[in-house]
Design a protein around this motif. Structure first.
Motif, PDB file in Angstrom:
ATOM      1  N   ALA A  76       0.866  -1.127  -0.035  1.00 19.98           N
ATOM      2  CA  ALA A  76       0.083  -0.131   0.082  1.00 19.98           C
ATOM      3  C   ALA A  76       0.943   1.304   0.044  1.00 19.98           C
ATOM      4  O   ALA A  76       1.912   1.356   0.690  1.00 19.98           O
ATOM      5  N   SER A 101       0.105   5.843  -5.156  1.00 22.29           N
ATOM      6  CA  SER A 101      -0.633   5.684  -4.053  1.00 22.29           C
ATOM      7  C   SER A 101      -1.499   4.622  -3.812  1.00 22.29           C
ATOM      8  O   SER A 101      -2.757   4.729  -3.467  1.00 22.29           O
ATOM      9  N   LYS A 104      -3.735   1.590  -2.881  1.00 21.91           N
ATOM     10  CA  LYS A 104      -4.530   0.976  -1.668  1.00 21.91           C
ATOM     11  C   LYS A 104      -5.080  -0.515  -2.009  1.00 21.91           C
ATOM     12  O   LYS A 104      -5.113  -0.982  -3.067  1.00 21.91           O
ATOM     13  N   SER A 144      -1.627  -4.728   2.543  1.00 23.02           N
ATOM     14  CA  SER A 144      -1.755  -3.687   3.393  1.00 23.02           C
ATOM     15  C   SER A 144      -0.582  -3.617   4.478  1.00 23.02           C
ATOM     16  O   SER A 144       0.278  -4.551   4.417  1.00 23.02           O
TER      17      SER A 144
END
Length: 123
Positions: free
Chosen positions: A14, A85, A87, A123
């Motif tokens: 992430a 960026s 996610k 993550s």
């Protein structure tokens, strides 16, 4: 007939970045704009971004706008999707698609599709 081949997917943490490529071959003069779509497990395929034949017009989904950039190099018959960026919710199979419309949007017909490339964001 237009053939599309995606590459550049992979595993990233992430906050990281990836650049996807979509190389077109065949009757490439016969199509207009190019788009990126994605499909996560258990979800419907969704629009990510599109770019016109000239490269002068782009369209993004709300989730992609500001983080992803679509571009193209017509000399190489290649379209790119720079994803920054990232996610975990960006995890999906990403597909490249081509349309006959010169300035495509999510509502354009997309008759040509690549086989997809997996993007996994941890993550």
């Amino acid at each position: 007939q237009v053939q599309l081949v995606e590459s550049g997917g992979g595993l990233v943490q992430a906050g990281g970045s990836l650049r996807l490529s979509c190389a077109a071959s065949g009757r490439t003069f016969n199509y207009g704009g190019t788009g990126w779509f994605r499909q996560a497990p258990g979800k419907e395929r969704e629009f990510v971004a599109a770019i016109s034949r000239s490269g002068g017009n782009t369209d993004y989904s709300d989730s992609a706008r500001g983080r992803f950039t679509i571009s193209r190099d017509n000399a190489k018959n290649t379209v790119y999707l720079q994803m920054n960026s990232l996610k975990p919710e960006d995890t999906a199979v990403y597909y490249c698609a081509a349309t006959f419309e010169s300035r495509p949007t999510v509502s354009s017909p997309w008759p040509y599709w690549g086989q997809g490339t997996q993007v996994t964001v941890s993550s």
